[in-house]
Design a protein around this motif. Structure first.
Motif, short mmCIF file in Angstrom:
data_model
loop_
_atom_site.label_atom_id
_atom_site.label_comp_id
_atom_site.label_asym_id
_atom_site.label_seq_id
_atom_site.Cartn_x
_atom_site.Cartn_y
_atom_site.Cartn_z
N ASN A 39 7.34 -1.63 -15.28
CA ASN A 39 7.05 -2.23 -16.57
C ASN A 39 5.94 -1.51 -17.32
OD1 ASN A 39 9.00 -4.18 -16.22
ND2 ASN A 39 7.60 -5.62 -15.26
N GLN A 40 5.14 -0.72 -16.67
CA GLN A 40 4.08 0.04 -17.31
C GLN A 40 4.44 1.51 -17.21
OE1 GLN A 40 0.14 -0.91 -16.06
NE2 GLN A 40 -0.75 0.81 -17.11
N ASN A 41 5.06 2.01 -18.25
CA ASN A 41 5.57 3.38 -18.24
C ASN A 41 4.50 4.39 -18.62
OD1 ASN A 41 8.17 2.44 -17.69
ND2 ASN A 41 8.54 2.05 -19.84
N ASN A 43 4.50 8.09 -20.04
CA ASN A 43 5.44 9.04 -20.59
C ASN A 43 4.73 10.04 -21.49
OD1 ASN A 43 7.95 7.98 -19.54
ND2 ASN A 43 7.54 6.22 -20.82
N TYR A 67 1.39 8.61 -23.22
CA TYR A 67 1.16 7.21 -23.52
C TYR A 67 1.50 6.31 -22.34
CZ TYR A 67 6.21 6.70 -24.19
OH TYR A 67 7.56 6.69 -24.01
N LYS A 68 0.89 5.14 -22.37
CA LYS A 68 1.23 4.05 -21.47
C LYS A 68 1.67 2.90 -22.34
CE LYS A 68 -2.05 5.31 -17.87
NZ LYS A 68 -3.23 4.89 -17.11
N HIS A 69 2.81 2.34 -22.02
CA HIS A 69 3.43 1.27 -22.80
C HIS A 69 3.63 0.09 -21.87
CE1 HIS A 69 6.99 -0.88 -24.33
NE2 HIS A 69 6.60 -0.50 -25.53
N LYS A 70 3.05 -1.05 -22.21
CA LYS A 70 3.19 -2.22 -21.34
C LYS A 70 3.42 -3.46 -22.20
CE LYS A 70 0.92 -4.81 -17.70
NZ LYS A 70 -0.27 -4.99 -16.90
N ASP A 148 10.90 -1.67 -25.73
CA ASP A 148 11.44 -0.74 -24.73
C ASP A 148 10.64 0.54 -24.61
OD1 ASP A 148 13.54 -2.44 -24.11
OD2 ASP A 148 14.77 -1.63 -25.74
N GLY A 149 9.90 0.92 -25.64
CA GLY A 149 9.17 2.18 -25.59
C GLY A 149 8.53 2.52 -26.91
N ILE A 150 8.18 3.79 -27.04
CA ILE A 150 7.49 4.28 -28.22
C ILE A 150 8.03 5.65 -28.56
CG2 ILE A 150 5.61 5.16 -26.81
CD1 ILE A 150 3.71 4.69 -29.12
#
Length: 162
Positions: A39-41, A43, A67-70, A148-150
């Motif tokens: 859940n914490q990507n 990328n 980046y980290k996306h959560k 879902d992301g960035i």
């Protein structure tokens, strides 16, 4: 001879059974940690494009945004809205396509943001980054944020107004 054949078959069977991968027993908290990591990507978005510089003509931008996306699911959030925590780290260089001799133009920036996004929708986040050895323009990056992301939806050089 019959005993030799039985021994060879038994040895082969033991070898085959012994070499198979067995299931590793993982503690429950290890499984939870793996779910949290999914859940914490972490990328990276590559940046490689040509930009129109109002003072130096066409410039090349090369670098990346890690980046980290959560997604943060809070009970206090309004229904249908999700809070997204972002950690952005941009590192890039800008170079003149006209062959101008100038000091190195580097771009670095780190930021942490929390953004509200609907489950089906998206949000735009504009970030400006200073360029070393430039006092006339900044790099403006427009990020497209979803649950879902960035992604990067636009990059431009913007003149600084005095």
């Amino acid at each position: 001879m019959k005993n030799l054949f039985v021994i060879i078959v038994a040895f082969s069977f033991a070898l085959i059974v012994g070499c198979q991968e067995g299931m590793i027993n993982e503690p429950a908290n290890s499984l939870e940690k793996r779910i949290i990591d999914v859940n914490q990507n972490n990328n990276v978005i590559p940046l490689c494009c040509q930009l129109n510089d109002p003072f130096a003509g066409i410039c090349g931008l090369n670098g990346s945004v890690s980046y980290k996306h959560k997604v943060i699911d809070r009970t206090m959030n309004p229904r249908g809205l999700k809070e997204v925590a972002l950690h952005l780290e941009l590192q890039a260089t800008l170079c003149s396509s006209l062959g101008m001799i100038h000091p190195e133009w580097k771009i670095k920036g780190i930021s942490d943001d929390n953004i509200n996004v609907s489950e089906d929708g998206m949000a735009l986040l504009d970030k400006s980054y200073e360029i070393t050895n430039r006092k006339d323009v900044v790099l403006l990056v427009r990020y497209l944020v979803t649950t879902d992301g960035i992604g990067v939806s636009g990059v431009s050089l913007v003149e600084i107004e005095n």
